[in-house]
Write an enzyme that holds these catalytic residues in place. Structure first.
Site, PDB file in Angstrom:
ATOM      1  N   PHE A 287     -10.598  -0.250   2.262  1.00 16.24           N
ATOM      2  CA  PHE A 287     -10.521  -1.484   1.456  1.00 16.24           C
ATOM      3  C   PHE A 287     -11.740  -1.673   0.568  1.00 16.24           C
ATOM      4  O   PHE A 287     -11.747  -2.573  -0.283  1.00 16.24           O
ATOM      5  CB  PHE A 287     -10.416  -2.706   2.393  1.00 16.24           C
ATOM      6  CG  PHE A 287     -11.725  -3.018   3.082  1.00 16.24           C
ATOM      7  CD1 PHE A 287     -12.156  -2.273   4.154  1.00 16.24           C
ATOM      8  CD2 PHE A 287     -12.538  -4.042   2.619  1.00 16.24           C
ATOM      9  CE1 PHE A 287     -13.381  -2.538   4.772  1.00 16.24           C
ATOM     10  CE2 PHE A 287     -13.766  -4.321   3.222  1.00 16.24           C
ATOM     11  CZ  PHE A 287     -14.182  -3.563   4.305  1.00 16.24           C
TER      12      PHE A 287
ATOM     13  N   ASP B  92      -8.896   6.392   8.901  1.00 15.75           N
ATOM     14  CA  ASP B  92      -9.866   5.379   8.475  1.00 15.75           C
ATOM     15  C   ASP B  92      -9.966   4.283   9.532  1.00 15.75           C
ATOM     16  O   ASP B  92     -10.750   3.347   9.380  1.00 15.75           O
ATOM     17  CB  ASP B  92      -9.435   4.770   7.127  1.00 15.75           C
ATOM     18  CG  ASP B  92     -10.485   3.825   6.556  1.00 15.75           C
ATOM     19  OD1 ASP B  92     -11.668   4.254   6.457  1.00 15.75           O
ATOM     20  OD2 ASP B  92     -10.158   2.667   6.235  1.00 15.75           O
TER      21      ASP B  92
ATOM     22  N   GLU C  41     -12.004   0.774  17.577  1.00 13.73           N
ATOM     23  CA  GLU C  41     -13.060   0.697  16.554  1.00 13.73           C
ATOM     24  C   GLU C  41     -13.864  -0.593  16.597  1.00 13.73           C
ATOM     25  O   GLU C  41     -14.967  -0.656  16.044  1.00 13.73           O
ATOM     26  CB  GLU C  41     -12.455   0.862  15.153  1.00 13.73           C
ATOM     27  CG  GLU C  41     -11.638  -0.351  14.680  1.00 13.73           C
ATOM     28  CD  GLU C  41     -11.087  -0.176  13.260  1.00 13.73           C
ATOM     29  OE1 GLU C  41     -10.428   0.826  12.997  1.00 13.73           O
ATOM     30  OE2 GLU C  41     -11.333  -1.080  12.435  1.00 13.73           O
TER      31      GLU C  41
ATOM     32  N   HIS D 281     -13.288   2.701   8.520  1.00 14.92           N
ATOM     33  CA  HIS D 281     -12.580   1.523   7.997  1.00 14.92           C
ATOM     34  C   HIS D 281     -13.172   1.077   6.655  1.00 14.92           C
ATOM     35  O   HIS D 281     -13.589  -0.068   6.483  1.00 14.92           O
ATOM     36  CB  HIS D 281     -12.616   0.370   9.010  1.00 14.92           C
ATOM     37  CG  HIS D 281     -11.430  -0.541   8.883  1.00 14.92           C
ATOM     38  ND1 HIS D 281     -10.769  -1.059   9.959  1.00 14.92           N
ATOM     39  CD2 HIS D 281     -10.783  -1.019   7.795  1.00 14.92           C
ATOM     40  CE1 HIS D 281      -9.770  -1.827   9.552  1.00 14.92           C
ATOM     41  NE2 HIS D 281      -9.762  -1.807   8.236  1.00 14.92           N
ATOM     42  N   GLN D 282     -13.181   2.006   5.722  1.00 15.34           N
ATOM     43  CA  GLN D 282     -13.743   1.716   4.405  1.00 15.34           C
ATOM     44  C   GLN D 282     -12.696   1.762   3.301  1.00 15.34           C
ATOM     45  O   GLN D 282     -13.027   1.619   2.123  1.00 15.34           O
ATOM     46  CB  GLN D 282     -14.869   2.710   4.067  1.00 15.34           C
ATOM     47  CG  GLN D 282     -14.358   4.120   3.777  1.00 15.34           C
ATOM     48  CD  GLN D 282     -15.414   5.020   3.169  1.00 15.34           C
ATOM     49  OE1 GLN D 282     -16.206   5.620   3.882  1.00 15.34           O
ATOM     50  NE2 GLN D 282     -15.425   5.138   1.852  1.00 15.34           N
TER      51      GLN D 282
ATOM     52  N   ILE E  63       0.837  -1.206   0.000  1.00 15.36           N
ATOM     53  CA  ILE E  63       0.000   0.000   0.000  1.00 15.36           C
ATOM     54  C   ILE E  63       0.875   1.260   0.000  1.00 15.36           C
ATOM     55  O   ILE E  63       0.657   2.182  -0.797  1.00 15.36           O
ATOM     56  CB  ILE E  63      -0.969  -0.012   1.204  1.00 15.36           C
ATOM     57  CG1 ILE E  63      -1.961  -1.177   1.065  1.00 15.36           C
ATOM     58  CG2 ILE E  63      -1.708   1.318   1.328  1.00 15.36           C
ATOM     59  CD1 ILE E  63      -2.780  -1.476   2.308  1.00 15.36           C
TER      60      ILE E  63
ATOM     61  N   THR F 153      -4.448   5.084   7.764  1.00 12.82           N
ATOM     62  CA  THR F 153      -5.439   4.160   7.204  1.00 12.82           C
ATOM     63  C   THR F 153      -4.994   2.721   7.469  1.00 12.82           C
ATOM     64  O   THR F 153      -5.479   1.807   6.822  1.00 12.82           O
ATOM     65  CB  THR F 153      -5.625   4.384   5.686  1.00 12.82           C
ATOM     66  OG1 THR F 153      -4.353   4.210   5.036  1.00 12.82           O
ATOM     67  CG2 THR F 153      -6.162   5.762   5.375  1.00 12.82           C
ATOM     68  N   SER F 154      -4.070   2.543   8.435  1.00 10.16           N
ATOM     69  CA  SER F 154      -3.536   1.186   8.671  1.00 10.16           C
ATOM     70  C   SER F 154      -4.205   0.499   9.850  1.00 10.16           C
ATOM     71  O   SER F 154      -5.059  -0.367   9.653  1.00 10.16           O
ATOM     72  CB  SER F 154      -2.026   1.236   8.858  1.00 10.16           C
ATOM     73  OG  SER F 154      -1.409   1.450   7.604  1.00 10.16           O
ATOM     74  N   ARG F 155      -3.810   0.858  11.045  1.00 11.65           N
ATOM     75  CA  ARG F 155      -4.425   0.293  12.247  1.00 11.65           C
ATOM     76  C   ARG F 155      -4.482   1.386  13.299  1.00 11.65           C
ATOM     77  O   ARG F 155      -3.508   2.129  13.491  1.00 11.65           O
ATOM     78  CB  ARG F 155      -3.623  -0.899  12.783  1.00 11.65           C
ATOM     79  CG  ARG F 155      -3.809  -2.190  11.995  1.00 11.65           C
ATOM     80  CD  ARG F 155      -5.224  -2.761  12.123  1.00 11.65           C
ATOM     81  NE  ARG F 155      -5.440  -3.952  11.307  1.00 11.65           N
ATOM     82  CZ  ARG F 155      -5.889  -3.956  10.044  1.00 11.65           C
ATOM     83  NH1 ARG F 155      -6.158  -2.817   9.444  1.00 11.65           N
ATOM     84  NH2 ARG F 155      -6.081  -5.084   9.411  1.00 11.65           N
TER      85      ARG F 155
HETATM   86  P1  NAI Z   1       2.730  -4.914   3.655  1.00 12.34           P
HETATM   87  O1  NAI Z   1       3.044  -6.053   4.556  1.00 12.34           O
HETATM   88  O2  NAI Z   1       2.837  -5.082   2.188  1.00 12.34           O
HETATM   89  O3  NAI Z   1       3.648  -3.665   4.068  1.00 12.34           O
HETATM   90  C1  NAI Z   1       3.867  -3.282   5.397  1.00 12.34           C
HETATM   91  C2  NAI Z   1       5.239  -2.631   5.435  1.00 12.34           C
HETATM   92  O4  NAI Z   1       5.435  -2.087   6.732  1.00 12.34           O
HETATM   93  C3  NAI Z   1       6.382  -3.633   5.174  1.00 12.34           C
HETATM   94  O5  NAI Z   1       7.217  -3.163   4.133  1.00 12.34           O
HETATM   95  C4  NAI Z   1       7.117  -3.668   6.503  1.00 12.34           C
HETATM   96  O6  NAI Z   1       8.517  -3.870   6.360  1.00 12.34           O
HETATM   97  C5  NAI Z   1       6.803  -2.280   7.042  1.00 12.34           C
HETATM   98  N1  NAI Z   1       7.064  -2.133   8.458  1.00 12.34           N
HETATM   99  C6  NAI Z   1       7.077  -3.072   9.434  1.00 12.34           C
HETATM  100  N2  NAI Z   1       7.442  -2.514  10.595  1.00 12.34           N
HETATM  101  C7  NAI Z   1       7.658  -1.194  10.352  1.00 12.34           C
HETATM  102  C8  NAI Z   1       8.061  -0.101  11.174  1.00 12.34           C
HETATM  103  N3  NAI Z   1       8.335  -0.233  12.475  1.00 12.34           N
HETATM  104  N4  NAI Z   1       8.195   1.107  10.574  1.00 12.34           N
HETATM  105  C9  NAI Z   1       7.949   1.280   9.258  1.00 12.34           C
HETATM  106  N5  NAI Z   1       7.571   0.266   8.445  1.00 12.34           N
HETATM  107  C10 NAI Z   1       7.413  -0.948   8.988  1.00 12.34           C
HETATM  108  O7  NAI Z   1       1.274  -4.440   4.075  1.00 12.34           O
HETATM  109  P2  NAI Z   1       0.254  -3.597   3.202  1.00 12.34           P
HETATM  110  O8  NAI Z   1      -0.586  -4.513   2.396  1.00 12.34           O
HETATM  111  O9  NAI Z   1       0.936  -2.487   2.528  1.00 12.34           O
HETATM  112  O10 NAI Z   1      -0.693  -3.026   4.368  1.00 12.34           O
HETATM  113  C11 NAI Z   1      -0.236  -2.049   5.284  1.00 12.34           C
HETATM  114  C12 NAI Z   1      -1.244  -1.954   6.410  1.00 12.34           C
HETATM  115  O11 NAI Z   1      -2.460  -1.404   5.915  1.00 12.34           O
HETATM  116  C13 NAI Z   1      -1.670  -3.312   6.960  1.00 12.34           C
HETATM  117  O12 NAI Z   1      -0.772  -3.758   7.930  1.00 12.34           O
HETATM  118  C14 NAI Z   1      -3.024  -3.030   7.537  1.00 12.34           C
HETATM  119  O13 NAI Z   1      -2.856  -2.690   8.891  1.00 12.34           O
HETATM  120  C15 NAI Z   1      -3.518  -1.827   6.758  1.00 12.34           C
HETATM  121  N6  NAI Z   1      -4.691  -2.091   5.950  1.00 12.34           N
HETATM  122  C16 NAI Z   1      -5.775  -1.270   6.121  1.00 12.34           C
HETATM  123  C17 NAI Z   1      -6.913  -1.466   5.380  1.00 12.34           C
HETATM  124  C18 NAI Z   1      -8.102  -0.553   5.496  1.00 12.34           C
HETATM  125  O14 NAI Z   1      -9.165  -0.851   4.948  1.00 12.34           O
HETATM  126  N7  NAI Z   1      -8.003   0.578   6.164  1.00 12.34           N
HETATM  127  C19 NAI Z   1      -7.016  -2.578   4.440  1.00 12.34           C
HETATM  128  C20 NAI Z   1      -5.777  -3.351   4.287  1.00 12.34           C
HETATM  129  C21 NAI Z   1      -4.681  -3.113   5.046  1.00 12.34           C
END
Ligand code: NAI
Length: 364
Positions: free
Chosen positions: A327, A287, A292, A324-325, A184, A261-263
């Site tokens: 996605f 988000d 939540e 949380h939309q 992302i 928008t992560s957690r």
């Molecule tokens: P991903 O696993 O492809 O990328 C996560 C990145 O964060 C990795 O490159 C990892 O090395 C890095 N990371 C780990 N620890 C870190 C730190 N201390 N500092 C900086 N970077 C660090 O995951 P992706 O698919 O990009 O998703 C990212 C986040 O988005 C997910 O973990 C999830 O929490 C959130 N998400 C939110 C959604 C939503 O609807 N709001 C839907 C899908 C994911």
């Protein structure tokens, strides 16, 4: 509350399957209790299931220790991001025959993986699905905050065409700090490069695809000190919980824009409210929210909001929150359903599943 579309599919025998899962699957197809389902989940899961023929039973309640009983006798349970998957719930599920937890989300911070391992439960997830969905929503929040679009729309609807208070800034030429450059974060970086932004990145594992876009990797303090906009795309881990707290907020530029928008728990929400009150944080786009789980995904418009911290966030004119939309696009829901159903099929066939989530070993 409980609906079954029918369509149990047969499955061939395979001795490599985890105990319990395959035997049940051979007798009646993979029976899956799909918790926490909305109409849209059912639509996309039924469409994807045409290729698999699992016996899906859609349940409206969220999975909790109390509702786990609804899955009695189901070898597989499908759960979402706001379901409870603590040790007590997993114990209840395992005790009544469940052997597979199929998460229909990427994050697994809400699963007690150590308990799952001890109980012999296999956990699978959807590691990737349209990163564009979340990335585009993030940039949407950025634009809406900067140009105050919700406020502007409300004004025009009210016959107020004054521009006072709607002043924004050009994104072109601004410095954006992307924290976490996986799937992302890298799409966010690509979009922002298109706007003409300078992108600083921070990730313990630099991504060559992100570097190729012209992003420069720096340590977190340097990113926070230089960025006009900080956007979080790292997972929630013990070391990233409250990554943004009073100390890290203090390192940011005055008036900075922050997006999450992560957690939710990547932010110390109370510290963020403090920074909004003293004006050091200029804009906040969310988000996700720390608490939540019992709030989002439901219509609560006729109820009194009990969460005072969330209520305070809603009072700021420079805060935008979506529930949380990020996605929630057709492409993402199609991908989520297809991967979840394929994960279940792989376990059903006794094949190793690349999307299995393992508990960390002690000391790792
Ligand atoms: P991903 O696993 O492809 O990328 C996560 C990145 O964060 C990795 O490159 C990892 O090395 C890095 N990371 C780990 N620890 C870190 C730190 N201390 N500092 C900086 N970077 C660090 O995951 P992706 O698919 O990009 O998703 C990212 C986040 O988005 C997910 O973990 C999830 O929490 C959130 N998400 C939110 C959604 C939503 O609807 N709001 C839907 C899908 C994911």
């Amino acid at each position: 509350m409980l609906t079954r579309p029918g369509g149990a599919g047969g499955a061939g025998g395979n001795p490599r399957c985890p105990a319990g899962v395959h035997e049940d699957a051979r007798e009646a197809g993979m029976r899956v209790a799909v918790f926490n389902t909305k109409r849209y989940d059912r639509t996309f899961f039924e469409a994807g299931n045409a290729d698999h023929g699992h016996d899906l039973v859609f349940l409206e309640p969220r999975l909790t220790r109390e509702t786990a009983a609804l899955a009695a006798g189901f070898p597989a349970v499908c759960a979402f991001v706001n379901d409870t998957l603590d040790a007590a719930t997993l114990r209840a599920l395992a005790g009544q025959g469940t052997r597979l937890i199929a998460l229909r989300c990427a994050g697994f911070n809400h699963v007690d993986l150590v308990a799952a391992r001890e109980l012999g439960l296999t956990v699978v997830r959807v590691p990737a699905y349209s990163p564009h969905a979340v990335a585009e929503h993030t940039v949407g929040l950025m634009l809406a905050l900067n140009r105050k679009i919700p406020r502007a729309v409300a004004r025009v609807r009210d016959g107020n065409f004054s521009l006072d208070g709607l002043l924004g800034f050009d994104l072109h030429g601004r410095t954006v700090g992307v924290v976490g450059t996986g799937q992302i974060g890298t799409v966010v970086a690509r979009i922002l490069r298109g706007f003409g932004c300078r992108v600083l990145a921070h990730d313990p594992v630099p991504n060559p695809a992100c570097e190729a876009l012209g992003a420069r990797y720096v340590a977190l303090p340097e990113l926070l000190a230089a960025a006009d906009i900080v956007t979080l795309h790292c997972p929630l881990l013990p070391e990233t919980r409250h990554l943004i707290d009073a100390e890290t907020l203090g390192r940011m530029r005055p008036g900075v824009m922050l997006l999450n928008t992560s957690r939710g728990a990547l932010l110390d929400t109370r510290a963020v409210i403090g920074a909004l009150k003293d004006g050091s944080l200029g804009y906040l786009g969310l988000d996700v929210y720390e608490e939540e789980a019992g709030l989002f995904f439901e219509d609560r418009s006729d109820r009194v909001l009990q969460d005072d911290v969330f209520a305070r966030l809603l009072t700021f004119p420079n805060v935008l929150i979506t529930g949380h939309q990020a996605f929630f696009t057709r492409e993402a829901l199609t991908g989520i359903a297809e991967t979840t159903l394929a994960n279940i099929a792989a376990i059903e066939r006794g094949e190793p599943c690349a999307n299995a989530v393992a508990a960390p070993r002690a000391g790792v």
